[in-house]
Design a protein around this motif. Sequence first.
Motif, PDB file in Angstrom:
ATOM      1  N   GLY A 666       0.838  -1.191   0.000  1.00  0.00           N
ATOM      2  CA  GLY A 666       0.000   0.000   0.000  1.00  0.00           C
ATOM      3  C   GLY A 666       0.875   1.245   0.000  1.00  0.00           C
ATOM      4  N   LEU A 667       0.330   2.364  -0.460  1.00  0.00           N
ATOM      5  CA  LEU A 667       1.101   3.602  -0.515  1.00  0.00           C
ATOM      6  C   LEU A 667       1.532   4.052   0.875  1.00  0.00           C
ATOM      7  CD1 LEU A 667      -0.918   5.647  -3.179  1.00  0.00           C
ATOM      8  CD2 LEU A 667       1.323   4.585  -3.469  1.00  0.00           C
ATOM      9  N   ALA A 668       0.608   3.987   1.820  1.00  0.00           N
ATOM     10  CA  ALA A 668       0.929   4.401   3.188  1.00  0.00           C
ATOM     11  C   ALA A 668       2.009   3.503   3.775  1.00  0.00           C
ATOM     12  CB  ALA A 668      -0.323   4.372   4.059  1.00  0.00           C
ATOM     13  N   THR A 690       9.486  -2.552  -9.439  1.00  0.00           N
ATOM     14  CA  THR A 690       8.143  -3.076  -9.679  1.00  0.00           C
ATOM     15  C   THR A 690       8.153  -4.044 -10.847  1.00  0.00           C
ATOM     16  OG1 THR A 690       5.879  -2.473 -10.339  1.00  0.00           O
ATOM     17  CG2 THR A 690       7.635  -1.009 -11.052  1.00  0.00           C
ATOM     18  N   ASN A 691       7.307  -5.068 -10.760  1.00  0.00           N
ATOM     19  CA  ASN A 691       7.181  -6.053 -11.845  1.00  0.00           C
ATOM     20  C   ASN A 691       6.041  -5.715 -12.788  1.00  0.00           C
ATOM     21  OD1 ASN A 691       9.260  -7.772 -10.803  1.00  0.00           O
ATOM     22  ND2 ASN A 691       7.827  -8.389  -9.208  1.00  0.00           N
ATOM     23  N   SER A 692       5.358  -4.609 -12.495  1.00  0.00           N
ATOM     24  CA  SER A 692       4.226  -4.215 -13.325  1.00  0.00           C
ATOM     25  C   SER A 692       4.610  -3.029 -14.197  1.00  0.00           C
ATOM     26  CB  SER A 692       3.031  -3.840 -12.437  1.00  0.00           C
ATOM     27  OG  SER A 692       1.978  -3.312 -13.208  1.00  0.00           O
ATOM     28  N   GLN A 696      -1.252   2.405 -14.600  1.00  0.00           N
ATOM     29  CA  GLN A 696      -1.918   2.603 -13.315  1.00  0.00           C
ATOM     30  C   GLN A 696      -0.932   2.429 -12.156  1.00  0.00           C
ATOM     31  OE1 GLN A 696      -5.417   0.199 -12.828  1.00  0.00           O
ATOM     32  NE2 GLN A 696      -5.967   1.109 -10.868  1.00  0.00           N
ATOM     33  N   THR A 697      -0.081   1.395 -12.241  1.00  0.00           N
ATOM     34  CA  THR A 697       0.920   1.160 -11.197  1.00  0.00           C
ATOM     35  C   THR A 697       1.907   2.319 -11.136  1.00  0.00           C
ATOM     36  OG1 THR A 697       0.767  -1.245 -11.429  1.00  0.00           O
ATOM     37  CG2 THR A 697       2.769  -0.371 -10.424  1.00  0.00           C
ATOM     38  N   ALA A 698       2.369   2.752 -12.297  1.00  0.00           N
ATOM     39  CA  ALA A 698       3.335   3.861 -12.348  1.00  0.00           C
ATOM     40  C   ALA A 698       2.739   5.131 -11.755  1.00  0.00           C
ATOM     41  CB  ALA A 698       3.766   4.106 -13.796  1.00  0.00           C
ATOM     42  N   GLU A 699       1.479   5.382 -12.092  1.00  0.00           N
ATOM     43  CA  GLU A 699       0.808   6.578 -11.581  1.00  0.00           C
ATOM     44  C   GLU A 699       0.621   6.497 -10.060  1.00  0.00           C
ATOM     45  OE1 GLU A 699      -3.420   8.980 -12.131  1.00  0.00           O
ATOM     46  OE2 GLU A 699      -2.871   7.422 -13.569  1.00  0.00           O
ATOM     47  N   ARG A 700       0.258   5.290  -9.589  1.00  0.00           N
ATOM     48  CA  ARG A 700       0.033   5.114  -8.153  1.00  0.00           C
ATOM     49  C   ARG A 700       1.326   5.300  -7.377  1.00  0.00           C
ATOM     50  NH1 ARG A 700      -0.589   1.425  -3.946  1.00  0.00           N
ATOM     51  NH2 ARG A 700       0.588  -0.203  -4.999  1.00  0.00           N
ATOM     52  N   LEU A 701       2.409   4.678  -7.852  1.00  0.00           N
ATOM     53  CA  LEU A 701       3.687   4.780  -7.155  1.00  0.00           C
ATOM     54  C   LEU A 701       4.267   6.196  -7.225  1.00  0.00           C
ATOM     55  CD1 LEU A 701       5.420   1.402  -8.127  1.00  0.00           C
ATOM     56  CD2 LEU A 701       4.299   1.993  -5.977  1.00  0.00           C
ATOM     57  N   SER A 702       3.963   6.907  -8.300  1.00  0.00           N
ATOM     58  CA  SER A 702       4.468   8.282  -8.421  1.00  0.00           C
ATOM     59  C   SER A 702       3.828   9.200  -7.378  1.00  0.00           C
ATOM     60  CB  SER A 702       4.225   8.825  -9.833  1.00  0.00           C
ATOM     61  OG  SER A 702       2.841   8.942 -10.091  1.00  0.00           O
ATOM     62  N   SER A 703       2.707   8.752  -6.785  1.00  0.00           N
ATOM     63  CA  SER A 703       2.064   9.535  -5.724  1.00  0.00           C
ATOM     64  C   SER A 703       3.002   9.709  -4.537  1.00  0.00           C
ATOM     65  CB  SER A 703       0.780   8.842  -5.242  1.00  0.00           C
ATOM     66  OG  SER A 703      -0.115   8.637  -6.290  1.00  0.00           O
ATOM     67  N   LEU A 704       3.923   8.762  -4.355  1.00  0.00           N
ATOM     68  CA  LEU A 704       4.882   8.846  -3.254  1.00  0.00           C
ATOM     69  C   LEU A 704       5.788  10.069  -3.395  1.00  0.00           C
ATOM     70  CD1 LEU A 704       5.824   5.096  -3.010  1.00  0.00           C
ATOM     71  CD2 LEU A 704       4.986   6.449  -1.098  1.00  0.00           C
ATOM     72  N   LYS A 705       5.983  10.515  -4.625  1.00  0.00           N
ATOM     73  CA  LYS A 705       6.811  11.694  -4.854  1.00  0.00           C
ATOM     74  C   LYS A 705       6.018  12.981  -4.659  1.00  0.00           C
ATOM     75  CE  LYS A 705       9.946   9.660  -8.304  1.00  0.00           C
ATOM     76  NZ  LYS A 705      10.546   9.859  -9.626  1.00  0.00           N
TER      77      LYS A 705
END
Length: 784
Positions: A666-668, A690-692, A696-705
Amino acid sequence: MTENINLDTAISKINRLTKEHAIALKKLNIETIRDLLFYFPTRYMDERENSSIQNLRKGAKVILFGEIRNLKIKRSFRGHVPMCEAKFVDMSGSIKLVWFHQAYIAKMYGENEFVKIAGTVSEKDGLFSIMNPSIEKASRDHIFFENSILENIEEAKNENKGEEKANKESRNFEIIPIYKETKGITSNYIYTLIKKVILEYKILDQIKHEDPIPKPILENFHLPSIDKALLYLHIPKGKTKEEGEKQILGARKRFSFEEIFYIQILKQIERQKAKECLAYNIDSNKEIIDSLLKTLKTKFNLTLTSAQLNAIKTISKDLERDEPMSRLLEGDVGSGKTLVAEIVSYLVTHNLNRDKDTDRKLQVAYMAPTEILATQHFELFSNFFKNSGIEIGLLTSKTCKKFPSKSNPNKPTDISKPQLKKWIASGDISILIGTHSLIGESVAFQNLALAIIDEQHRFGVRQRAALANKKSSSTTIIPANDLYNLTNKKQKIINKKEKLPHLLSMTATPIPRTLALTIFGDLDLVILDELPKGRKPIETFIEIEANREKVYKDLKREIEAGYQAYVITPRIDELSEEDMQKARSLKLRSTASELKNLEEFFNEKEKMNINIVAIHSKLKKEEKESIMQDFANGKIKILVSTSIVEVGVNVPNASRMIIEGAERFGLAQLHQLRGRIGRGERESICYLFTNSAGEQTAERLSSLKKAKNGFELAELDLNQRGIGSLMSGKQWGVSDLAMEAIKNLKLVEAAREEAKKIVSEDKDLKNHPLLSKILLEKEKAHME
């Protein structure tokens, strides 16, 4: 016979059980009819969908009817796991079936026997298969086999085919509930039992008189009664699919509300009972705080954030009242919760605040989840209170220390446990820091005014209540569950004149508001959502496999410069044959595989000869503590771990982190993990592999930045992936259904308000006996 059947009747009384069935049912906690009724489906399937092989697609959950052929027993290539293989055939084609660890299936079915199977479709090299499908014998005249094809032809010829087809769909429509299975028990077996007790034994006629939710609440929120809700969940019926789904949603809403409602009732009772007790009213003199803030600026070059100042102001106001504070301090990673706790402790133990009867200083108890964290906090508090005249104790299962030492006022000294406990009881020790040892019966405080619990959701309710209920040595220590159990007349009720310590719980886990309202309904919330000035941000990069060596080279440079690194993996070690196939297809890395990979790169290829160690939940507590201590001391250069380091020891020397399979967190949680680095002066970097390759995965993980803090990420995860991405229900003592409901803020707030109303009017639940009975049972389970 029917009149002798009731909700507490054993399943064995209504259905003959084989030894295998009995063991499996017990494993699922199904022993009585009541257990069976409250064993809810995990999902539903429409039998008309994907009912032939020609319509299959990868990942689809299907039910198929046809013949089973070529049954044979084999052993897998890896691990030599016993397995059964078969060919499944219907009118449109064939498909391969495989059962791991279930070779006995080959002996249960004959060649060309007509069966019903259900499972998830897999695909490899263009060929479909189903792994571990559920299977049962079926009738050849089933509508979904040859007859369905003939009927479709006849319908096509009929001039009124539209109307006739609609009528046929109405007659034949059925939503099939799918239940969680275990070895020896299929979903269909459970469904058959449930239909038997509902349709044959009419058991719902009995349970409708046992609805614990008051009728006005059901009517106000348009919730079905308990008997209708159970019927809708297990045997949904309707003329249309939408009608059946509406029944299911209504039933789930009812039980979701019920779960949240129960929690809120218990929390409101806790809050109400705490209000009936007295507490020390702490004088939070503004001059004391201002003087302390100036000292912190001069001595430690510390300037508090506006969020920290607001938290101190809020908590100080709570402490001034003679009503026990119940406060949750929720701080983002690195937001300075410990400093807030130190300042609040300073106020409580200041000479200005003393017990009026004994004229002794007031005391603070600080409880940490691990010995390492307790030791770290002892060191931090000792540094903070140096030359203040405040004496601090450390008590864990292994360690017993006191600060300051008589011989050296700047250092602690080892002392015996009996001596430390004596000083605690006399009030000479003002602040006691420790682990579960603090709730031991032999530890008694003279004037305990404040109890602080760090990462308190990691402790059971009993431990939390026990620490909060530590009375001074002049009063009786009351069992923990007295704080909760108001309806058990055999228990002693807390006396109004007895002083209950103020309670400050702290967590670094970002918790969405709905979860906080539910789980911590008895606590008021204050948030630290601001980082101290000067703290360097952690750079975060999303990486692909092609860049792995480049990342490893960066780790090598950091380690050669004297720093350390974390490598986080989504799983621990080797899996079953079936799970291994899935893991390999997803390229999931484990602590075991990464430990080997890192050893090969750094110690064999790069000849570094560094200490690389793995840590995970399967290790004994002592082993984990020892590994974390070695990492904190710099003996371990790379720590390979699962997410258990999410909240852990402070290692300022760690400047790099690699997270494998980042899309599976999860992001949190990623934010929490990333917060393990960046605690020193060195610039820190977190690499997310990431293996994906999906957008959608890239966008979700970029939220961490982009996200400002962990709370923003927690809310984002809640909306995108559901509550399960934040934490599991087991972590909080809450059912999966309740965790599902937490996403619905209106539902949570409604349950909270109704609970408040009931407790304010009937705190002992004398007018709600059914509700009282259920809550006592849940309270007992919750305490455990």
